[in-house]
Design a protein around this motif. Structure first.
Motif, mmCIF file in Angstrom:
data_model
loop_
_atom_site.group_PDB
_atom_site.id
_atom_site.type_symbol
_atom_site.label_atom_id
_atom_site.label_comp_id
_atom_site.label_asym_id
_atom_site.label_seq_id
_atom_site.Cartn_x
_atom_site.Cartn_y
_atom_site.Cartn_z
ATOM 1 N N GLU A 1 -11.215 -0.282 2.746
ATOM 2 C CA GLU A 1 -11.681 -1.287 1.890
ATOM 3 C C GLU A 1 -10.604 -1.640 1.082
ATOM 4 O O GLU A 1 -10.314 -2.905 0.793
ATOM 5 C CB GLU A 1 -12.912 -0.931 0.888
ATOM 6 N N THR A 2 -9.487 -0.647 0.803
ATOM 7 C CA THR A 2 -8.342 -1.132 -0.157
ATOM 8 C C THR A 2 -7.469 -1.986 0.868
ATOM 9 O O THR A 2 -6.806 -3.056 0.375
ATOM 10 C CB THR A 2 -7.615 -0.016 -0.424
ATOM 11 N N GLN B 1 -0.514 4.033 -2.097
ATOM 12 C CA GLN B 1 -1.303 5.231 -1.613
ATOM 13 C C GLN B 1 -0.148 6.184 -0.821
ATOM 14 O O GLN B 1 -0.263 6.197 0.414
ATOM 15 C CB GLN B 1 -2.308 4.869 -0.743
ATOM 16 N N LEU C 1 0.783 -1.203 -0.058
ATOM 17 C CA LEU C 1 0.095 0.054 -0.029
ATOM 18 C C LEU C 1 0.866 1.260 0.125
ATOM 19 O O LEU C 1 0.462 2.432 -0.531
ATOM 20 C CB LEU C 1 -1.079 0.069 1.185
ATOM 21 N N GLN D 1 -8.945 -5.529 1.360
ATOM 22 C CA GLN D 1 -8.723 -6.201 0.114
ATOM 23 C C GLN D 1 -7.191 -6.692 -0.089
ATOM 24 O O GLN D 1 -6.922 -7.923 -0.173
ATOM 25 C CB GLN D 1 -9.033 -5.313 -1.149
ATOM 26 N N THR D 2 -6.401 -5.914 0.238
ATOM 27 C CA THR D 2 -4.812 -6.223 0.304
ATOM 28 C C THR D 2 -4.640 -7.257 1.167
ATOM 29 O O THR D 2 -3.815 -8.117 0.945
ATOM 30 C CB THR D 2 -3.961 -4.884 0.207
#
Length: 161
Positions: free
Chosen positions: A100-101, A56, A52, A104-105
């Protein structure tokens, strides 16, 4: 009469001792499960976090490793719940897409490592809560390895709705 009373007291003491030993063994087994679960979840969270960071970079700051705090004293020792804190660059963002990301990751990494939930209705890892406080993104990760954790996840879903 005295012999029967003494026999009854001895049976009661033996039963109490057996229950106490059973409880100690169960607590020890749960501590072993919790320690093992924390190691597994720490590893998955750190791998996901590194992924991430590249996706991000405007939100996350670089940290060496993430280690869980255990908020399970509130929920009970059988709930496999781990709290993480990450320093962030922005606090004026919507947490829903970030969470949410992250979820999922986390589950992509868990799938790659062949780590599954004990119940096929649930992913291996569920983020049950996330919030920002003092330039830190806090999130709770439930590792679905037992019935108590599933019940906790259900309760949290009801609270959040």
């Amino acid at each position: 009469m005295l012999i029967w009373l003494l026999l009854l007291v001895l049976i009661g003491l033996a039963g109490g001792l057996a229950w106490f030993i059973h409880r100690i063994r169960r607590q020890r087994a749960m501590r072993i499960l919790q320690s093992s679960s924390q190691e597994t979840v720490d590893e998955i969270v750190n791998i996901a976090y590194q992924r991430l960071l590249s996706v991000q970079p405007q939100f996350y700051t670089k940290q060496a490793t993430l280690t869980a705090n255990l908020p399970t004293e509130v929920w009970g020792g059988n709930v496999m719940l781990f709290e993480y804190r990450v320093n962030v660059l922005q606090t004026d963002v919507s947490l829903k897409p970030i969470t949410e990301t992250l979820a999922q990751t986390l589950n992509e990494v868990a799938d790659e490592r062949r780590i599954a939930s004990v119940n096929p209705k649930y992913p291996a890892l569920v983020i049950t809560d996330a919030w920002l406080l003092d330039q830190e993104y806090h999130f709770d990760v439930a590792f679905i390895v037992n019935r108590e954790t599933i019940e906790y996840v259900k309760d949290m879903a009801r609270v959040m709705d």
